[in-house]
Design a protein around this motif. Structure first.
Motif: not given
Length: 454
Positions: A102-106, A129-139
């Motif tokens: 979620s965009d609201e989750t920091t 999760m997709s690969n992009l999900d994994l990148i986005h969340a970890a970042n």
């Protein structure tokens, strides 16, 4: 706990949570070797659907390895914050995934949440999760740790300088070390894998690296990656080690095959604090990698992604300075090709960060794997985008001692420049003082190891 679903008119019934987790994995040759992988894409999708509807309480209430029988399980369960867990235990795995993305989750939200999760819950989310999900969340997640210097700041990417030598020859090691320094590598660690696991060899390498650090006032750390017991003896005998290293695994039995347990690692941490040269507060370094439990015949039918997550649950108990997965090092038996290596690297980094760990990656492959240098450069770009804390670098991307391919010194420099990342702040200031870097860019002096010959 519902373990079945209907997909295109076919009912898929699973026997256990362990089977659901294994079959929900993206394709991994290690799971196939263990006989636990999904038999088809349809079965994999069905397993993901079942997993998405399970609650976090289901995962905790049906442990894959009982805490009464496994030390790693006891450590992981004992770290769960009861208040946070109670607030989310009725979430489905799908709801956990949505919250993470979620965009609201920091990132701070995720670090707090992780204290209420066990490793299996984090692994379950990764499987959806997709690969992009994994990148986005970890970042999202910034994890700062300090030994002599602090790494992990947003906008930076640190590096471990790995000047291995096939005979532990000090002059040969130092030649490689100086070249790495001249490219701006080494802010996370100067870390050597020794050929000779003797105390005397470890002491010799530690003294040689520490001499360079002291002579040039380099804001970094040193370590020789022998067995933990060898390092403990060397440090107690006065060897200047900033931290102590050990490979770890996701089950007690696999750790026993490495010659370690919780008590030994606790003792190592105390020795590093009492006798080591690192200022701390973090003094330990752990390495992991998907497939190690299968190699040790200690996987208990659990898939390699879930076992890898358990590595991180075990690691966070010790508050380490750095952790890295050596993705692709074991070989095609566990990760068959570049697609599997890339997926594993992104999974491992995300799961480590979700455990609140200072996560790095040795982006590598063996020469009998269906992968090449372009593939791991791709993974380097993806992990840099994901906010990886550090990457390991070897001269020309070729480890002449361990006989595997990694990223090179100049690859790290290129990733920093291309992705607008910097070294750690203290290290960048030192590089500028040495004339190796200016305004975040390498100078013409970079790549010249003779800087360090006088």
């Amino acid at each position: 706990m519902k373990l079945s679903t209907q997909y295109f008119g076919e009912i898929h019934q699973f026997k256990s949570l362990k089977e659901v987790l294994a079959k929900a994995n993206e394709e991994k040759s290690g799971d196939r070797l263990a006989g636990i992988a999904a038999h088809s894409v349809q079965e994999r999708i069905a397993a993901k659907a079942v997993l998405s509807e399970l609650t976090l309480a289901d995962i905790r209430n049906y442990p894959l390895l009982s805490p009464e029988e496994d030390e790693v399980s006891r450590i992981i369960d004992g770290l769960i914050n009861g208040t946070i867990y109670q607030s989310v235990k009725n979430w489905s795995v799908a709801e956990l995934r949505e919250y993470i993305l979620s965009d609201e989750t920091t990132g701070e939200d995720l670090k707090r949440l992780s204290r209420g999760l066990n490793s299996e819950m984090i692994a379950a989310a990764a499987k959806l999760m997709s690969n992009l999900d994994l990148i986005h969340a970890a970042n999202k997640i910034e994890v700062l740790t300090k030994n002599n210097s602090t790494i992990g700041y947003k906008g930076t990417i640190a590096s471990r300088l790995q000047p291995n030598h096939p005979t532990d020859n000090v002059d040969g090691m130092l030649a490689s070390l100086k070249e790495g320094l001249s490219y701006g590598i080494g802010d996370a660690l100067i870390g050597i894998n020794p050929v000779d696991d003797s105390v005397e060899s470890v002491k010799r390498l530690l003294h040689a690296t520490q001499d360079v650090i002291q002579k040039w006032n380099i804001p970094t750390q040193n370590c020789v990656l022998a067995h933990v017991t060898t390092q403990m003896k060397a440090v107690q005998q006065g060897a200047p080690a900033d931290m102590i290293f050990q490979s770890i695994a996701g089950t007690e039995t696999a750790n026993r095959s490495f010659g370690i347990n919780v008590q030994l690692l606790e003792e190592a941490n105390e020795i590093a604090k009492a006798y080591g040269t690192g200022t701390g507060p973090q003094h330990l370094y752990f390495e992991t990698g998907q497939g190690s439990e299968l190699s040790a015949e200690a996987h208990f039918g659990i898939d390699q992604v879930t076992l890898e997550a358990r590595n991180y649950g075990f690691a966070r108990y010790f508050d380490p300075y750095i952790v890295n997965t050596v993705v692709g090092f074991i070989g095609p038996e566990y990760l068959y090709n570049s697609k599997q290596v890339i997926r594993a690297g992104l999974e491992d980094h995300f799961m480590g960060k979700m455990h609140g760990l200072p996560m790095g990656v040795d982006i590598c492959y063996t020469n009998h794997m269906k992968a090449d240098q372009n593939d791991i450069e791709d993974l380097g770009v993806l992990l840099t985008a994901a906010g990886v804390n550090f990457i390991i670098a070897t001269p020309m991307g070729d480890d002449c001692m361990l006989n595997y391919q990694s990223l090179s010194y100049h690859d790290i420099a290129t990733l920093r420049q291309t992705m607008d990342k910097r070294p750690t702040p203290l290290y960048e200031a030192w590089l500028e003082k040495m004339g190796i870097m200016e305004n975040g860019k390498l100078t013409k002096r970079a790549g010249d190891p003779t800087i360090f010959n006088h």
